[in-house]
Design a protein around this motif. Structure first.
Motif, PDB file in Angstrom:
ATOM      1  N   ILE A  30      41.635  42.644  55.328  1.00  0.00           N
ATOM      2  CA  ILE A  30      41.323  42.465  53.905  1.00  0.00           C
ATOM      3  C   ILE A  30      41.766  43.688  53.093  1.00  0.00           C
ATOM      4  N   SER A  31      41.607  44.860  53.675  1.00  0.00           N
ATOM      5  CA  SER A  31      41.985  46.086  52.967  1.00  0.00           C
ATOM      6  C   SER A  31      43.486  46.170  52.714  1.00  0.00           C
ATOM      7  N   LYS A  32      44.281  45.473  53.518  1.00  0.00           N
ATOM      8  CA  LYS A  32      45.738  45.574  53.429  1.00  0.00           C
ATOM      9  C   LYS A  32      46.360  44.563  52.465  1.00  0.00           C
ATOM     10  N   TYR A  33      45.587  43.592  52.009  1.00  0.00           N
ATOM     11  CA  TYR A  33      46.140  42.539  51.166  1.00  0.00           C
ATOM     12  C   TYR A  33      45.407  42.484  49.826  1.00  0.00           C
ATOM     13  N   ASP A  34      46.008  41.788  48.882  1.00  0.00           N
ATOM     14  CA  ASP A  34      45.443  41.711  47.524  1.00  0.00           C
ATOM     15  C   ASP A  34      44.366  40.638  47.443  1.00  0.00           C
ATOM     16  N   VAL A  35      43.278  40.875  48.144  1.00  0.00           N
ATOM     17  CA  VAL A  35      42.122  39.984  48.126  1.00  0.00           C
ATOM     18  C   VAL A  35      41.197  40.440  47.004  1.00  0.00           C
ATOM     19  N   LEU A  36      40.924  39.582  46.038  1.00  0.00           N
ATOM     20  CA  LEU A  36      40.071  39.961  44.920  1.00  0.00           C
ATOM     21  C   LEU A  36      38.640  40.217  45.403  1.00  0.00           C
ATOM     22  N   GLY A  37      38.044  41.253  44.850  1.00  0.00           N
ATOM     23  CA  GLY A  37      36.685  41.617  45.251  1.00  0.00           C
ATOM     24  C   GLY A  37      36.626  42.348  46.572  1.00  0.00           C
ATOM     25  N   LYS A  38      37.760  42.903  47.034  1.00  0.00           N
ATOM     26  CA  LYS A  38      37.804  43.488  48.377  1.00  0.00           C
ATOM     27  C   LYS A  38      36.812  44.635  48.561  1.00  0.00           C
ATOM     28  N   ILE A  47      30.669  31.970  36.603  1.00  0.00           N
ATOM     29  CA  ILE A  47      30.827  33.277  37.231  1.00  0.00           C
ATOM     30  C   ILE A  47      30.718  34.429  36.228  1.00  0.00           C
ATOM     31  N   THR A  48      30.787  34.123  34.931  1.00  0.00           N
ATOM     32  CA  THR A  48      30.657  35.190  33.937  1.00  0.00           C
ATOM     33  C   THR A  48      29.254  35.780  33.946  1.00  0.00           C
ATOM     34  N   GLN A  49      28.313  35.049  34.532  1.00  0.00           N
ATOM     35  CA  GLN A  49      26.923  35.514  34.585  1.00  0.00           C
ATOM     36  C   GLN A  49      26.587  36.165  35.924  1.00  0.00           C
ATOM     37  N   LEU A  50      27.578  36.306  36.804  1.00  0.00           N
ATOM     38  CA  LEU A  50      27.319  36.799  38.155  1.00  0.00           C
ATOM     39  C   LEU A  50      27.923  38.180  38.394  1.00  0.00           C
ATOM     40  N   SER A  51      27.273  38.931  39.277  1.00  0.00           N
ATOM     41  CA  SER A  51      27.833  40.195  39.746  1.00  0.00           C
ATOM     42  C   SER A  51      28.927  39.891  40.763  1.00  0.00           C
ATOM     43  N   SER A  52      29.697  40.900  41.133  1.00  0.00           N
ATOM     44  CA  SER A  52      30.731  40.716  42.141  1.00  0.00           C
ATOM     45  C   SER A  52      30.130  40.236  43.461  1.00  0.00           C
ATOM     46  N   THR A 111      33.854  44.974  47.203  1.00  0.00           N
ATOM     47  CA  THR A 111      32.544  44.353  47.410  1.00  0.00           C
ATOM     48  C   THR A 111      32.457  43.724  48.791  1.00  0.00           C
ATOM     49  N   ILE A 112      33.522  43.038  49.183  1.00  0.00           N
ATOM     50  CA  ILE A 112      33.540  42.384  50.499  1.00  0.00           C
ATOM     51  C   ILE A 112      33.366  43.412  51.612  1.00  0.00           C
ATOM     52  N   ILE A 113      34.186  44.447  51.597  1.00  0.00           N
ATOM     53  CA  ILE A 113      34.144  45.442  52.664  1.00  0.00           C
ATOM     54  C   ILE A 113      32.822  46.204  52.657  1.00  0.00           C
TER      55      ILE A 113
END
Length: 228
Positions: A195-203, A82-87, A205-207
């Motif tokens: 998703i916006s209300k919780y500590d989801v990593l990459g939120k 994952i170090t080679q990947l974008s979000s 990018t997801i939204i």
């Protein structure tokens, strides 16, 4: 939000009942028992590897993968660097095998990962990998039996083949009526809100990409047409 939306998001368990050590949707219990009995009559020990999984459990899996604490596998079951990947690439790589928290069918209680315990060789561990259900694998005959019999009990395989989103999952079965009812109560706005209300990593990018992710990974499943 309505109660059924909270259920579909994995934030309420009011729809669940206990079944063989797992939690499943109360509405599927009768047909699930019938499917289990039919499998037993055919010589298979129908066993649940995973059933209901709540939002918080799915979030923990997601965050562990996004942060690199848990491996992300590609379609060849090889770990992704994952170090080679974008979000965006990390999010898509995770969603090949793991759903967004709030958008997992395992929240519904209608979806189960199953195998035939008596077909697993002594000392062998369940992997839940496609080869186990393909010709030469320990669960091939069980998988064939499921293909022929799931529909008569109201079930189907939503990930029976790769459609450009979620990888093939021959072990994953879903109850058509109740899963569809859950799905109808989820949409992009509802998922984005939770998703916006919780500590989801990459939120962010997801939204920001949720419309595409929703179309490609959430609703991109097999047809649910059952025989009359």
């Amino acid at each position: 939000m309505t109660e059924i939306q909270l259920q579909a998001l994995g934030l309420s368990n009011s729809h669940l009942v206990a079944y063989h050590g797992s939690q499943v949707h109360a509405g599927i219990l009768t047909e699930l028992k019938s499917l289990n009995m039919a499998a037993k009559s055919a010589g298979f020990e129908f066993t649940i590897a995973s059933a209901h999984r709540d939002f918080h459990r799915q979030k923990a899996i997601w965050n562990a993968k996004y942060s690199g604490q848990r491996p992300i596998l590609n379609s060849h079951n090889q770990a992704v660097d994952i170090t080679q990947l974008s979000s965006e690439e990390i999010v898509e790589s995770i969603m090949l095998f793991s759903a967004l928290p709030g958008a997992s069918r395992h929240h519904f209680g209608t979806d189960l990962d199953i195998y035939a315990k008596n077909c697993l060789a002594s000392g062998a561990s369940l992997q839940l990998e496609p080869w186990e259900y393909q010709a030469g694998g320990p669960f091939y005959e069980f998988s064939c039996w499921l293909e022929d019999n799931l529909a008569r009990y109201g079930f189907y395989k939503p990930y029976d083949q790769f459609r450009g989103g979620v990888a093939i999952e021959p072990w994953h079965i879903s109850h058509v009526e109740f899963a569809n009812n859950m799905s109808r109560n989820l949409d992009i706005a509802v998922i984005a809100d939770v998703i916006s209300k919780y500590d989801v990593l990459g939120k962010d990018t997801i939204i920001g990409n949720l419309n595409e992710l929703y179309q490609r990974f959430v609703i991109n499943v097999a047809s649910t047409n059952l025989p009359k």
